[in-house]
Design a protein around this motif. Structure first.
Motif, short mmCIF file in Angstrom:
data_model
loop_
_atom_site.label_atom_id
_atom_site.label_comp_id
_atom_site.label_asym_id
_atom_site.label_seq_id
_atom_site.Cartn_x
_atom_site.Cartn_y
_atom_site.Cartn_z
N PRO A 107 -6.48 11.11 9.84
CA PRO A 107 -6.79 10.90 9.20
C PRO A 107 -7.52 9.92 7.42
O PRO A 107 -7.99 8.67 8.38
CB PRO A 107 -4.71 10.10 8.52
N SER A 108 -6.96 9.68 6.54
CA SER A 108 -8.23 10.05 5.58
C SER A 108 -7.13 7.68 5.48
O SER A 108 -6.40 7.91 5.19
CB SER A 108 -8.78 9.90 4.24
N SER A 109 -8.40 7.25 4.88
CA SER A 109 -7.89 5.62 4.83
C SER A 109 -6.67 5.60 3.74
O SER A 109 -6.01 5.34 3.99
CB SER A 109 -8.64 4.98 4.31
N THR A 110 -6.93 7.18 2.39
CA THR A 110 -6.19 7.25 2.15
C THR A 110 -5.03 7.24 1.94
O THR A 110 -3.65 7.01 1.39
CB THR A 110 -6.64 7.81 0.87
N GLN A 111 -4.97 8.82 2.88
CA GLN A 111 -3.49 9.85 3.57
C GLN A 111 -2.71 8.17 4.33
O GLN A 111 -1.96 7.89 3.86
CB GLN A 111 -4.29 10.60 4.21
N GLU A 112 -3.39 7.68 5.56
CA GLU A 112 -2.46 6.45 6.05
C GLU A 112 -2.26 5.42 4.87
O GLU A 112 -0.99 4.43 5.21
CB GLU A 112 -3.97 5.28 6.50
N GLU A 113 -2.90 4.64 4.15
CA GLU A 113 -1.91 4.32 2.79
C GLU A 113 -1.21 4.76 1.90
O GLU A 113 -0.24 3.57 2.40
CB GLU A 113 -3.02 3.32 1.70
N GLN A 114 -1.51 5.95 1.99
CA GLN A 114 0.18 6.43 1.03
C GLN A 114 1.22 5.99 2.22
O GLN A 114 2.26 6.52 1.81
CB GLN A 114 -0.49 7.79 0.20
N THR A 115 0.87 7.35 3.42
CA THR A 115 1.61 6.97 4.37
C THR A 115 2.40 5.87 4.92
O THR A 115 3.86 5.68 4.41
CB THR A 115 1.29 7.76 5.24
N THR A 116 2.29 4.83 4.60
CA THR A 116 2.28 3.35 4.44
C THR A 116 3.67 3.09 3.72
O THR A 116 4.67 2.34 3.79
CB THR A 116 1.45 2.62 5.26
N CYS A 117 2.98 3.53 2.17
CA CYS A 117 3.43 2.94 1.36
C CYS A 117 4.89 3.77 1.43
O CYS A 117 5.80 3.03 1.10
CB CYS A 117 2.41 3.19 0.40
N VAL A 118 5.18 4.82 1.68
CA VAL A 118 6.10 5.67 1.26
C VAL A 118 7.24 5.57 2.26
O VAL A 118 8.52 5.03 2.12
CB VAL A 118 5.91 6.79 1.27
N ARG A 119 7.17 4.89 3.51
CA ARG A 119 7.68 4.47 4.42
C ARG A 119 8.20 2.85 4.31
O ARG A 119 9.57 2.92 4.26
CB ARG A 119 7.09 4.08 5.96
N PHE A 120 7.53 1.94 4.09
CA PHE A 120 7.94 0.53 3.08
C PHE A 120 8.95 1.52 2.15
O PHE A 120 9.87 0.98 2.23
CB PHE A 120 6.92 0.18 2.62
N LEU A 121 8.51 1.70 0.84
CA LEU A 121 9.29 2.33 -0.18
C LEU A 121 11.14 3.14 0.31
O LEU A 121 11.52 2.43 -0.53
CB LEU A 121 8.57 2.97 -1.29
N SER A 122 10.96 3.52 1.05
CA SER A 122 12.08 4.48 1.05
C SER A 122 13.05 3.91 2.46
O SER A 122 14.11 3.84 2.21
CB SER A 122 11.74 5.83 2.69
N ALA A 123 12.83 2.70 3.37
CA ALA A 123 12.85 1.97 3.91
C ALA A 123 13.74 1.03 2.74
O ALA A 123 15.01 0.75 3.31
CB ALA A 123 11.62 1.07 4.58
N ALA A 124 13.34 0.74 1.66
CA ALA A 124 13.48 -0.14 0.67
C ALA A 124 15.19 0.59 0.07
O ALA A 124 16.36 0.02 -0.33
CB ALA A 124 12.81 -0.69 -0.23
N VAL A 125 14.82 2.01 -0.01
CA VAL A 125 16.54 2.70 -0.55
C VAL A 125 17.67 1.82 0.30
O VAL A 125 18.26 2.60 0.00
CB VAL A 125 15.69 3.83 -0.90
N GLN A 126 16.80 2.76 1.73
CA GLN A 126 18.02 2.47 2.62
C GLN A 126 19.11 1.64 2.65
O GLN A 126 19.76 1.14 2.69
CB GLN A 126 16.94 3.21 4.58
N ASP A 127 17.64 0.17 2.14
CA ASP A 127 17.91 -0.67 2.41
C ASP A 127 18.81 -1.13 1.40
O ASP A 127 20.31 -1.99 1.32
CB ASP A 127 17.30 -2.22 2.48
N ALA A 128 18.80 -0.87 0.35
CA ALA A 128 19.32 -0.78 -0.84
C ALA A 128 20.96 -0.39 -0.88
O ALA A 128 22.31 -1.23 -1.19
CB ALA A 128 19.01 -0.07 -2.44
N ALA A 129 21.27 0.79 0.15
CA ALA A 129 22.75 0.95 0.40
C ALA A 129 23.01 -0.11 2.03
O ALA A 129 24.22 -0.28 2.00
CB ALA A 129 23.39 2.50 0.72
N MET A 130 21.81 -0.52 3.37
CA MET A 130 22.93 -0.81 4.15
C MET A 130 22.54 -1.95 4.53
O MET A 130 23.33 -2.77 4.92
CB MET A 130 22.45 0.01 5.40
#
Length: 202
Positions: A107-130
């Motif tokens: 993966p390109s560095s941009t793809q890796e950074e975007q994947t890391t970001c969306v994982r963090f933010l998705s985890a934040a959405v889950q944390d809002a509930a849990m």
């Protein structure tokens, strides 16, 4: 998405879960999980870019046993019992059935950074509930990493969304987080682009 409907029409299965995005990956995705009459799962995924399928399938390597196989094209894949997914292989753009995922380019560095970001933010959405205390504590720091993240995540995590996530079965949690992946990935794409530009200027 017409391609998803076309793939689903080739597979005899019922019920299941609809995916409106991938909460753990940089690309846009649509998908369906369904089940054969014997209860075996079938996973159908369609991505927007050709680089995505081989990258995502690396996470599935080692799961092809007990009759489970893979059929894939440039932007899609279907995983399930070999006899169930065999009709998909009749498509002109299909490869398989096979038990060997295609090799993936790095993966390109941009793809890796975007994947890391969306994982963090998705985890934040889950944390809002849990885990709301952790959510409130960590979200401002996440906004410093990914500008605009706090406003976007808070707009997503309405009372109704939090209420829904608290009642979702664990096996469906990722799919429901995926409902928000396209919105989150827009923040992540901007952040990754800025990071890439800054790196090129050094």
């Amino acid at each position: 998405m017409k391609q998803l409907s076309d793939l689903r029409a080739h597979v005899v299965c019922s019920g299941g879960t609809t995916w409106r995005g991938d909460p753990y990956f940089w690309d846009r995705m649509r998908g369906v999980d369904c089940y054969t009459s014997s209860g075996a799962p079938v996973f159908i995924r369609v991505y927007s870019h050709t680089a995505s399928v081989p990258q995502v399938l690396q996470d599935w390597a080692g799961t092809f046993s007990g009759g489970r196989a893979l059929v894939h094209g440039d932007r899609w894949f279907v995983i399930g019992p070999r006899t169930t997914i065999a009709p998909v292989a009749e498509r002109r753009d299909a490869i398989g059935p096979t038990t060997s995922p295609p090799s993936a380019p790095t993966p390109s560095s941009t793809q890796e950074e975007q994947t890391t970001c969306v994982r963090f933010l998705s985890a934040a959405v889950q944390d809002a509930a849990m885990n709301p205390d952790q959510f409130d504590e960590e979200l401002p720091a996440m906004d410093r990493l990914y500008p605009g993240a706090e406003r976007t995540v808070r707009s997503i995590t309405s009372h109704e969304t939090v209420k829904q996530l608290r009642t979702v079965p664990q096996v469906e949690m990722a799919a429901r987080l995926g409902d928000h992946a396209d919105v989150l990935n827009r923040i992540c794409a901007r952040a990754a682009s800025v990071s890439s530009s800054q790196a090129s200027e050094r």
